[in-house]
Design a protein around this motif. Structure first.
Motif, PDB file in Angstrom:
ATOM      1  N   LEU A  77       0.859  -1.133   0.148  1.00  0.00           N
ATOM      2  CA  LEU A  77      -0.098  -0.009   0.344  1.00  0.00           C
ATOM      3  C   LEU A  77       0.600   1.366  -0.139  1.00  0.00           C
ATOM      4  N   GLU A  78       1.847   1.545   0.780  1.00  0.00           N
ATOM      5  CA  GLU A  78       2.888   2.633   1.362  1.00  0.00           C
ATOM      6  C   GLU A  78       3.312   2.584  -0.147  1.00  0.00           C
ATOM      7  N   ARG A  79       3.432   1.232  -1.695  1.00  0.00           N
ATOM      8  CA  ARG A  79       4.693   1.711  -3.164  1.00  0.00           C
ATOM      9  C   ARG A  79       3.224   1.478  -3.763  1.00  0.00           C
ATOM     10  N   VAL A  80       1.561   1.652  -3.209  1.00  0.00           N
ATOM     11  CA  VAL A  80       0.585   1.733  -4.238  1.00  0.00           C
ATOM     12  C   VAL A  80       0.661   3.944  -4.656  1.00  0.00           C
ATOM     13  N   THR A  81       0.426   3.554  -3.501  1.00  0.00           N
ATOM     14  CA  THR A  81       0.694   5.355  -3.212  1.00  0.00           C
ATOM     15  C   THR A  81       1.689   6.723  -3.290  1.00  0.00           C
ATOM     16  N   ALA A  82       2.933   6.003  -3.142  1.00  0.00           N
ATOM     17  CA  ALA A  82       3.801   6.539  -3.202  1.00  0.00           C
ATOM     18  C   ALA A  82       4.091   7.068  -5.425  1.00  0.00           C
ATOM     19  N   ILE A  83       3.669   5.665  -5.896  1.00  0.00           N
ATOM     20  CA  ILE A  83       3.742   5.605  -6.994  1.00  0.00           C
ATOM     21  C   ILE A  83       2.402   6.923  -7.660  1.00  0.00           C
ATOM     22  N   LEU A  84       1.413   6.912  -6.738  1.00  0.00           N
ATOM     23  CA  LEU A  84       1.032   8.194  -7.057  1.00  0.00           C
ATOM     24  C   LEU A  84       0.426   9.299  -6.717  1.00  0.00           C
ATOM     25  N   ALA A  85       1.358   9.049  -5.623  1.00  0.00           N
ATOM     26  CA  ALA A  85       2.067  10.860  -5.285  1.00  0.00           C
ATOM     27  C   ALA A  85       3.005  11.684  -5.918  1.00  0.00           C
ATOM     28  N   ALA A  86       4.313  10.375  -6.978  1.00  0.00           N
ATOM     29  CA  ALA A  86       4.731  10.964  -8.122  1.00  0.00           C
ATOM     30  C   ALA A  86       3.802  11.103  -9.056  1.00  0.00           C
ATOM     31  N   ALA A  87       2.987  11.392  -9.870  1.00  0.00           N
ATOM     32  CA  ALA A  87       2.237  11.784 -10.850  1.00  0.00           C
ATOM     33  C   ALA A  87       1.197  11.970 -10.390  1.00  0.00           C
ATOM     34  N   GLY A  88       1.288  13.326  -9.406  1.00  0.00           N
ATOM     35  CA  GLY A  88       0.416  13.786  -8.567  1.00  0.00           C
ATOM     36  C   GLY A  88      -0.920  13.547  -8.300  1.00  0.00           C
ATOM     37  N   LEU A  89      -1.707  12.487  -8.338  1.00  0.00           N
ATOM     38  CA  LEU A  89      -2.241  12.178  -7.703  1.00  0.00           C
ATOM     39  C   LEU A  89      -2.642  11.709  -6.117  1.00  0.00           C
ATOM     40  N   GLY A  90      -3.818  11.233  -5.609  1.00  0.00           N
ATOM     41  CA  GLY A  90      -3.826  10.071  -4.892  1.00  0.00           C
ATOM     42  C   GLY A  90      -4.894   8.997  -5.291  1.00  0.00           C
ATOM     43  N   PRO A  91      -4.471   7.933  -3.507  1.00  0.00           N
ATOM     44  CA  PRO A  91      -6.220   6.774  -4.619  1.00  0.00           C
ATOM     45  C   PRO A  91      -7.424   7.506  -4.454  1.00  0.00           C
ATOM     46  N   GLU A  92      -7.909   8.510  -4.652  1.00  0.00           N
ATOM     47  CA  GLU A  92      -9.051   8.860  -5.182  1.00  0.00           C
ATOM     48  C   GLU A  92      -9.042   8.541  -6.308  1.00  0.00           C
ATOM     49  N   ALA A  93      -7.864   8.334  -7.294  1.00  0.00           N
ATOM     50  CA  ALA A  93      -7.852   8.455  -8.442  1.00  0.00           C
ATOM     51  C   ALA A  93      -7.868   7.038  -9.065  1.00  0.00           C
ATOM     52  N   LEU A  94      -8.177   5.701  -8.189  1.00  0.00           N
ATOM     53  CA  LEU A  94      -8.167   4.919  -8.729  1.00  0.00           C
ATOM     54  C   LEU A  94      -9.631   4.180  -9.142  1.00  0.00           C
ATOM     55  N   ARG A  95      -9.839   3.418  -9.808  1.00  0.00           N
ATOM     56  CA  ARG A  95     -11.345   3.260 -10.533  1.00  0.00           C
ATOM     57  C   ARG A  95     -10.924   1.700 -10.387  1.00  0.00           C
ATOM     58  N   CYS A  96     -10.396   0.800  -9.356  1.00  0.00           N
ATOM     59  CA  CYS A  96     -10.101  -0.046  -9.447  1.00  0.00           C
ATOM     60  C   CYS A  96     -11.777  -0.385  -8.515  1.00  0.00           C
ATOM     61  N   PRO A  97     -12.343  -1.669  -8.035  1.00  0.00           N
ATOM     62  CA  PRO A  97     -13.197  -1.894  -7.180  1.00  0.00           C
ATOM     63  C   PRO A  97     -12.850  -1.796  -5.707  1.00  0.00           C
ATOM     64  N   ALA A  98     -13.568  -1.363  -4.557  1.00  0.00           N
ATOM     65  CA  ALA A  98     -13.620  -1.299  -3.264  1.00  0.00           C
ATOM     66  C   ALA A  98     -12.728  -2.593  -2.470  1.00  0.00           C
ATOM     67  N   ASP A  99     -12.104  -2.942  -1.689  1.00  0.00           N
ATOM     68  CA  ASP A  99     -11.780  -4.787  -1.726  1.00  0.00           C
ATOM     69  C   ASP A  99     -11.008  -4.580  -0.565  1.00  0.00           C
ATOM     70  N   LEU A 100     -11.362  -6.356   0.174  1.00  0.00           N
ATOM     71  CA  LEU A 100      -9.883  -5.895   1.741  1.00  0.00           C
ATOM     72  C   LEU A 100      -8.412  -6.535   1.061  1.00  0.00           C
ATOM     73  N   PRO A 101      -7.311  -6.841   2.149  1.00  0.00           N
ATOM     74  CA  PRO A 101      -6.320  -7.828   1.677  1.00  0.00           C
ATOM     75  C   PRO A 101      -6.406  -8.282   1.002  1.00  0.00           C
ATOM     76  N   PHE A 102      -5.997 -10.039   0.188  1.00  0.00           N
ATOM     77  CA  PHE A 102      -5.994 -10.696  -0.372  1.00  0.00           C
ATOM     78  C   PHE A 102      -5.916 -11.471   0.591  1.00  0.00           C
ATOM     79  N   GLY A 103      -4.351 -11.619   1.055  1.00  0.00           N
ATOM     80  CA  GLY A 103      -3.950 -12.415   2.203  1.00  0.00           C
ATOM     81  C   GLY A 103      -4.737 -12.784   3.375  1.00  0.00           C
ATOM     82  N   ASP A 104      -5.260 -14.150   3.849  1.00  0.00           N
ATOM     83  CA  ASP A 104      -5.595 -14.172   4.767  1.00  0.00           C
ATOM     84  C   ASP A 104      -5.488 -13.774   6.181  1.00  0.00           C
ATOM     85  N   ALA A 105      -3.967 -14.085   6.414  1.00  0.00           N
ATOM     86  CA  ALA A 105      -3.752 -13.422   7.758  1.00  0.00           C
ATOM     87  C   ALA A 105      -3.847 -11.646   7.667  1.00  0.00           C
ATOM     88  N   THR A 106      -3.322 -11.391   6.344  1.00  0.00           N
ATOM     89  CA  THR A 106      -3.187 -10.062   6.244  1.00  0.00           C
ATOM     90  C   THR A 106      -4.818  -8.891   6.463  1.00  0.00           C
TER      91      THR A 106
END
Length: 303
Positions: A77-106
């Motif tokens: 999540l930190e790296r996704v945020t950083a990639i977006l920030a470098a492009a001048g964007l925030g997570p609100e720009a993402l158009r993928c659906p809302a979800d929960l972490p994929f791994g069971d433990a996480t």
């Protein structure tokens, strides 16, 4: 499709899995030339298309996450945020659906902390961040970046077709909302071999090198993809939904596996069998069958 795996419980074969296994320049199993949707196994090919279209990653590790089906661990999540920030964007720009972490433990830890579903947690958010960064680099519209007719998606379609060495047979909508492109298993195996065998510095090789150098970004800390790439020097592996996985051994062969009923538990044993046929000794990752909390059987390759 041929039988490629069987489920054995207490010594009794209780079910079988049919599927297709394609190996470049070697005999495979099933209809290796019939198109299918590779799902997330095609992400590395799309990342090549982004680089060709002007994406400039902050660092090589970003390419691994852009190619990922990540488990939603904090460092993802930190790296996704950083990639977006470098492009001048925030997570609100993402158009993928809302979800929960994929791994069971996480996922369980996240829910216990009071977390809620969000687009950045979706396992494809890295790919979407890369798509948005590519759009920013080109001045393309950000609201419609998932439209199949968007310049970004047209460029990615061309890249996937070129790497696969065949025309796109069909286009659909993947679970994350982005276009998914149908090619044959043989073409997917061929494309993965092209990634690892490309000359250093080329977009294909940049993606393969980043994924192999940062396998924990491609999937998750404890995922099969990560474990395999850590254990086998040079190996490239990328899972996909519905029983798909693609891999490549440099200078040897590309591999594409599709389990016909979509069972994820069968793909790893079949991939391990394919690697052994190529002379590679992978770590022990065969799926087990549990009964009463203890191991009572296994899922094993039979092709």
């Amino acid at each position: 499709m041929s039988i490629v795996a069987e489920v054995v419980r207490s010594g009794f074969v209780e079910s079988v899995h049919h599927g297709v296994v394609a190996l470049t320049d070697r005999p495979g199993v099933g209809e290796v030339d019939s198109p299918f949707f590779p799902r997330s196994s095609s992400k590395p090919l799309q990342t090549v298309g982004m680089l060709r279209s002007g994406l400039v990653p902050r660092e090589a590790a970003d390419l691994a996450l852009i190619s990922a089906s990540h488990d939603g661990e904090p460092f993802h999540l930190e790296r996704v945020t950083a990639i977006l920030a470098a492009a001048g964007l925030g997570p609100e720009a993402l158009r993928c659906p809302a979800d929960l972490p994929f791994g069971d433990a996480t996922r369980n830890a996240y829910l216990r902390s009071g977390g809620e579903a969000a687009p950045i947690l979706m396992n494809c958010s890295g790919k979407h961040a890369g798509m948005l960064a590519t759009c920013v680099a080109n001045g393309w519209d950000l609201e419609t970046y998932l439209d199949p007719k968007h310049p970004l998606q047209l460029a990615l379609t061309d890249a996937v077709s070129e790497l696969a060495g065949e025309p796109i047979a069909a286009a659909g909508v993947d679970g994350c909302g982005a276009p998914v492109l149908a090619v044959s298993p043989a073409a997917l195996a061929r494309a993965f071999l092209r990634l690892v065998d490309a000359e250093p510095g080329r977009p294909e090789r940049q993606v393969a090198d980043a994924m192999r150098a940062h396998p924990e970004l491609v999937a998750g800390t404890e995922s099969a993809d990560t474990i395999l790439m850590r254990a086998v020097p040079g190996l490239l592996v990328k899972r996909g939904a519905d029983g798909v996985v693609a891999a490549a051994v440099p200078g040897t062969a590309g591999i594409a596996v599709k389990i016909s009923d979509g069972a994820a538990r069968a793909r790893v044993p079949v991939l391990l069998a394919a690697l052994r046929r190529l002379g590679v000794t992978p770590p022990v990752l065969d799926e087990v069958v549990l009964g009463g909390g203890r191991v009572v059987g296994e899922v094993r390759s039979v092709w």
